[in-house]
Write an enzyme that holds these catalytic residues in place. Structure first.
Site, mmCIF file in Angstrom:
data_model
loop_
_atom_site.group_PDB
_atom_site.id
_atom_site.type_symbol
_atom_site.label_atom_id
_atom_site.label_comp_id
_atom_site.label_asym_id
_atom_site.label_seq_id
_atom_site.Cartn_x
_atom_site.Cartn_y
_atom_site.Cartn_z
ATOM 1 N N ASP A 107 0.834 -1.195 0.000
ATOM 2 C CA ASP A 107 0.000 0.000 0.000
ATOM 3 C C ASP A 107 0.877 1.256 0.000
ATOM 4 O OD1 ASP A 107 -2.751 1.148 0.387
ATOM 5 O OD2 ASP A 107 -1.813 1.935 2.206
ATOM 6 N N GLU A 111 1.798 -0.090 -4.911
ATOM 7 C CA GLU A 111 0.842 0.924 -5.352
ATOM 8 C C GLU A 111 1.539 2.281 -5.364
ATOM 9 O OE1 GLU A 111 -3.358 2.944 -3.815
ATOM 10 O OE2 GLU A 111 -1.828 2.282 -2.391
#
Length: 548
Positions: A209, A277
């Site tokens: 993330d 990401e």
């Protein structure tokens, strides 16, 4: 015992060209009737996942959390939140997935913790305790205001005052999500221990993330402003002033590479892979290239070019892929059209079923790996929710100009006739079932040979059967009006791919060669004897070079 077909050490490039199915566990399958999906629910649906033909699953966070941001605020990295089950339930997910030949990737949230994490609860107590420097703390300016102009993606300042320490702490997201200090090597070691814990439990890799948010500028310099004509809403909604800055000091720091190399070294003995990401509106593709270059950083990253609101015309798609060739040709992209953070692409781009078929065929033909978000294989549109049904703090903050992420997070629809569409036996689910979703449920599509679900299966199978699509080179995307074309090539196979990205018929002259149209199960167009293709709306053609 992991079956031999999941031997990542013997097959360290398993991730290259892989198809990864994202599961948002709160919304996939509820096994205990509390209205919230859980790990045992995932176990029960692995046969369905296997029927899609995907290589791996990515499970969004299931760690212990106060759930202020639905698991992206972690209070214990090495345990399962009771709402999702137990560590034994997670082991069952891994064991079952591996028995079906599916790898398991988990979502590690390393840039920040919950303010309830023991590390932060100790850090906030004083400026002298052992964890005092584990988070990004800073003194106020002489007038008491925050140390610089950094902003939060969730709105307002990126700094929160702590009366106990009489300092501010940084938070790129909610105030309850304090950012870890990646300039502290003890933090590095603690997070690498987290990765090792899950690798020991059998995971095959990680989705990382906000990978470019890990490290901030050590001197806490102000971000420069962005002229209005350079702002875009790729990462944050247009009404958010976060878009007014060029984020060169609060994220995207070159020092981040040091930690990424350490993480890769930890994963290496397990043959594990990571997909990062990259959240940046200006330099996303460039950073993707930086983070995946060589063999000592991350294997894959994805940026937001195909997760944005911008309609993917032929010219737009070609530009994105040409930009990748320019700034990330030595790296590896992981493409997605939908995920848990953006409006579902069927709605975002206002796609007909025919267009959805073409786009999944296209993504299977692009160089890179692929992520599919749960429910997109059913063609689910964005669910329309009332304000009183919202759970997402992002949507609550910016409503009604931005409705948040709940519309793409509503429960999976399994059985058109069952209570809560087969997701849960609860009287009320954590988010309501999308009103337009029930008729698209798995049971309804399984019995319809023309359903989108079957096209997804065929497209995945087609990619698996052609090495040129999985791992081959490409000669650069080009466009002719609404038609995209390119060549994919590997040893022993050469394919020519043509896509009509419009709702009007198009014609295209094939290049010289001994081409045979393949992929008729995907609706691939037939090549006329004179070498012309007549493409219907949203039609593709994949052709094999018989002379190769």
């Amino acid at each position: 015992m992991i079956p031999s077909k999941i031997d990542n050490v013997a097959n360290p490039d398993w991730w290259r060209g892989a198809i990864i199915y994202q599961i948002y566990p709160r919304s996939y399958q509820d096994s205990n009737g509390d209205g919230i999906g859980d790990l045992l629910g995932i176990v029960s649906r692995i046969p369905y996942i296997a029927s899609l033909g995907v290589d791996a699953i990515w499970i969004s966070p299931f760690f212990t959390s106060p759930m202020k941001d639905f698991g992206y605020d972690v209070s214990d990295y090495c345990d399962v939140d009771p709402m999702f089950g137990t560590l034994a339930d997670f082991d069952a997910v891994v064991d079952t997935a591996h028995r079906f030949g599916i790898r398991v990737m988990i979502d590690l949230v390393l840039s920040h913790t919950s303010d309830q994490h023991p590390w932060f609860r100790e850090s906030v107590q004083s400026r002298e305790n052992p964890k005092a420097d584990w988070f990004v703390w800073a003194d106020p300016k002489p007038d008491g205001t925050p140390p610089n102009n950094w902003l939060s993606i969730f709105g307002g300042s990126g700094w929160q005052w702590s009366p106990r320490r009489e300092q501010y702490y940084q938070h790129n997201f909610l105030t309850s999500q304090p950012d870890l200090n990646f300039h502290n090597m003890e933090v590095h070691e603690a997070l690498l221990d987290v990765a090792t814990f899950w690798l020991h439990r059998g995971v095959d890799g990680f989705r990382l993330d906000t990978i470019n948010f890990y490290t901030c500028d050590k001197d806490l310099r102000d971000n420069p402003g962005l002229p209005k004509d350079l702002r875009n809403a790729t990462i944050a909604p247009a009404v958010n002033p976060y878009n007014h800055q060029e984020h060169i000091y609060d994220k995207n720091r070159p020092e981040n590479l040091e930690f990424l190399r350490k993480l890769r070294a930890v994963m290496q003995p397990y043959g594990a892979a990571a997909v990062g990401e990259v959240g940046d509106a200006q330099r996303g593709l460039e950073i993707m290239g930086e983070y995946t270059r060589g063999d000592d950083l991350m294997q894959m990253c994805y940026a937001f070019e195909f997760l944005s609101d911008t309609q993917p015309t032929a010219a737009r798609i070609v530009k994105v892929m040409q930009d990748v060739d320019r700034v990330a040709s030595d790296g590896w992209a992981c493409w997605a059209f939908s995920n848990h953070d953006v409006m579902r692409h069927a709605t975002r781009w206002n796609l007909s079923t025919g267009a959805q078929r073409m786009f999944i065929t296209l993504i299977m033909a692009l160089r890179g790996s692929v992520c599919i978000y749960q429910g997109e294989e059913l063609g689910l549109p964005e669910a329309q929710l009332r304000f009183e049904d919202l759970q997402d703090p992002y949507g609550i903050e910016f409503w009604p100009e931005f409705k948040g992420r709940d519309g793409c997070r509503t429960p999976m629809v399994w059985d058109a006739e069952a209570q809560n569409a087969g997701f849960s036996s609860a009287a009320r689910t954590w988010l309501p079932i999308g009103e337009a979703h029930r008729e698209l449920a798995v049971t309804a599509q399984e019995t319809d040979p023309s359903a989108l679900l079957h096209h997804y299966r065929k497209a995945i199978h087609f990619r698996h059967n052609h090495a040129a699509l999985r791992v081959g080179s490409h000669d650069g995307l080009k466009s002719d009006g609404d038609v995209i074309y390119f060549t994919r090539e590997t040893e022993g196979e050469k394919l020519f791919c043509v896509f009509n990205v419009s709702d009007s018929p198009s014609s295209f002259q094939m290049p010289n060669g001994d081409w045979r149209s393949i992929g008729q199960e995907l609706g691939s167009a037939t090549i006329n004897v004179d070498g012309w293709l007549h493409l219907g709306p949203w039609q593709a053609c994949v052709a094999l070079d018989r002379a190769y």
